[in-house]
Design a protein around this motif. Structure first.
Motif, PDB file in Angstrom:
ATOM      1  N   LEU A  13      79.945  50.079  84.423  1.00  0.00           N
ATOM      2  CA  LEU A  13      79.950  50.918  83.222  1.00  0.00           C
ATOM      3  C   LEU A  13      79.287  50.214  82.036  1.00  0.00           C
ATOM      4  O   LEU A  13      78.634  50.861  81.210  1.00  0.00           O
ATOM      5  CB  LEU A  13      81.378  51.324  82.879  1.00  0.00           C
ATOM      6  N   GLY A  14      79.440  48.883  81.952  1.00  0.00           N
ATOM      7  CA  GLY A  14      78.765  48.139  80.897  1.00  0.00           C
ATOM      8  C   GLY A  14      77.251  48.219  81.034  1.00  0.00           C
ATOM      9  O   GLY A  14      76.528  48.399  80.044  1.00  0.00           O
ATOM     10  N   ILE A  15      76.767  48.105  82.256  1.00  0.00           N
ATOM     11  CA  ILE A  15      75.323  48.221  82.502  1.00  0.00           C
ATOM     12  C   ILE A  15      74.839  49.627  82.158  1.00  0.00           C
ATOM     13  O   ILE A  15      73.790  49.804  81.525  1.00  0.00           O
ATOM     14  CB  ILE A  15      75.001  47.881  83.970  1.00  0.00           C
ATOM     15  N   GLN A  53      80.590  49.850  73.483  1.00  0.00           N
ATOM     16  CA  GLN A  53      79.426  50.123  72.640  1.00  0.00           C
ATOM     17  C   GLN A  53      79.150  48.960  71.695  1.00  0.00           C
ATOM     18  O   GLN A  53      78.020  48.788  71.235  1.00  0.00           O
ATOM     19  CB  GLN A  53      79.648  51.397  71.825  1.00  0.00           C
ATOM     20  N   LEU A  54      80.186  48.158  71.405  1.00  0.00           N
ATOM     21  CA  LEU A  54      79.984  46.993  70.542  1.00  0.00           C
ATOM     22  C   LEU A  54      78.941  46.039  71.128  1.00  0.00           C
ATOM     23  O   LEU A  54      78.211  45.377  70.388  1.00  0.00           O
ATOM     24  CB  LEU A  54      81.311  46.257  70.336  1.00  0.00           C
ATOM     25  N   MET A 197      77.897  53.689  65.484  1.00  0.00           N
ATOM     26  CA  MET A 197      78.643  53.233  66.652  1.00  0.00           C
ATOM     27  C   MET A 197      79.758  52.277  66.262  1.00  0.00           C
ATOM     28  O   MET A 197      80.830  52.277  66.871  1.00  0.00           O
ATOM     29  CB  MET A 197      77.680  52.576  67.645  1.00  0.00           C
ATOM     30  N   LEU A 198      79.504  51.453  65.242  1.00  0.00           N
ATOM     31  CA  LEU A 198      80.537  50.521  64.796  1.00  0.00           C
ATOM     32  C   LEU A 198      81.741  51.289  64.249  1.00  0.00           C
ATOM     33  O   LEU A 198      82.891  50.988  64.590  1.00  0.00           O
ATOM     34  CB  LEU A 198      79.975  49.592  63.722  1.00  0.00           C
ATOM     35  N   GLY A 223      82.618  44.350  80.396  1.00  0.00           N
ATOM     36  CA  GLY A 223      81.872  45.529  79.962  1.00  0.00           C
ATOM     37  C   GLY A 223      81.023  45.243  78.741  1.00  0.00           C
ATOM     38  O   GLY A 223      79.866  45.684  78.651  1.00  0.00           O
ATOM     39  N   PHE A 224      81.572  44.490  77.800  1.00  0.00           N
ATOM     40  CA  PHE A 224      80.859  44.132  76.574  1.00  0.00           C
ATOM     41  C   PHE A 224      79.609  43.314  76.888  1.00  0.00           C
ATOM     42  O   PHE A 224      78.511  43.610  76.405  1.00  0.00           O
ATOM     43  CB  PHE A 224      81.793  43.341  75.659  1.00  0.00           C
TER      44      PHE A 224
END
Length: 274
Positions: A13-15, A53-54, A197-198, A223-224
């Motif tokens: 999911l991170g990719i 998203q970070l 996004m932040l 994920g990050f």
């Protein structure tokens, strides 16, 4: 049925987040669909999909660090930097207000694969329409735009609160419609992603803080990191691509992907779930 380890799901999911966040194909939509395929759809997963998203935000900040530092240092002394910051703020406000007002409704009723599939198809058709009816580029760089263009692009971004529309797609297509060059529209989308996004990430994590605990840190960290690396590669590739290509390929991808999801749901081949 074989169940993938949670850390592997986080990596995948991170990719996906990093690869899709800045392309006009909807990162949120892809995370919802891929999360459904991975059977990672509980309440905690929704926080995870927002929080990673970070990583993508950090990728933008790193790649544009010189400009962002220059804006920060020159905010009180340089007209160019004040104008840039004001335009980003103006463009950010519509999505912020819409998010505050309709956060719960959007998350409760629109975060599902079939809704996303429909938005992917409609968004793909819009991209084709914009690309086949080009407007003359009146603004070659982000610094050329006025507050009016910033507000218009901000209103376009607000439409992307609907999952599957694509924040990047809405801002880039909006930029092209309102007279920005391809590069200017794409870079404005990158810069506008940072506050948008932040704010969305901090707000969502705060609202869902009761679902989190220390044991979740490794999952979120994987994920990050995956989102950061994938986003770095994607941003560089996209800037090279837009210099001499249209976005039609992304439109056809959206339409095909959306039709596949709807088709597999209709035939029962895939049991899509929230």
């Amino acid at each position: 049925m074989f169940e993938l380890p949670l850390l592997l799901k986080a990596l995948i999911l991170g990719i996906v987040e990093g690869l899709t966040e800045f392309l006009p194909i909807s990162s949120t939509g892809h995370l919802i669909i891929v999360g459904s395929l991975l059977d990672y759809t509980n309440e905690q997963s929704k926080v995870f999909k927002i929080a990673i998203q970070l990583g993508a935000i950090l990728a933008v900040c790193w790649l544009y660090r010189e400009r962002l530092v220059g804006v920060t240092l020159g905010l009180w002394t340089k007209q160019r930097e004040r104008r840039f910051a004001a335009n980003i703020l103006i463009a950010f406000l519509p999505a912020m207000l819409l998010g505050v007002l309709f956060y719960s409704t959007i998350k409760t009723y629109l975060f599902n694969p079939l809704t996303v599939a429909g938005a992917l198809i409609v968004g793909g058709l819009v991209i084709l329409l914009v690309e086949r009816n080009p407007r003359p580029a009146r603004f070659q760089t982000v610094d050329d735009i006025t507050w009016r263009e910033a507000l218009k692009v901000g209103l376009a971004q607000a439409v992307a609160m609907f999952p599957g529309v694509s924040r990047a797609g809405a801002t880039i297509m909006g930029g092209l419609i309102f007279g920005l060059s391809r590069k200017a529209a794409t870079e404005l989308s990158f810069f506008l992603a940072v506050p948008t996004m932040l704010a969305a990430t901090v707000y969502d994590v705060y609202k869902s803080r009761d679902l989190l605990n220390v044991a979740d840190l490794p999952v979120f960290a994987v994920g990050f990191a995956a989102a950061f690396i994938a986003a770095m590669l994607t941003i560089k590739a996209l800037l090279r691509y837009v210099s001499n290509h249209s976005f039609e390929v992304f439109a056809w991808y959206r339409i095909a992907f959306g039709l596949i999801v709807l088709g597999t749901a209709y035939t029962g081949l895939v049991d899509w779930h929230d």
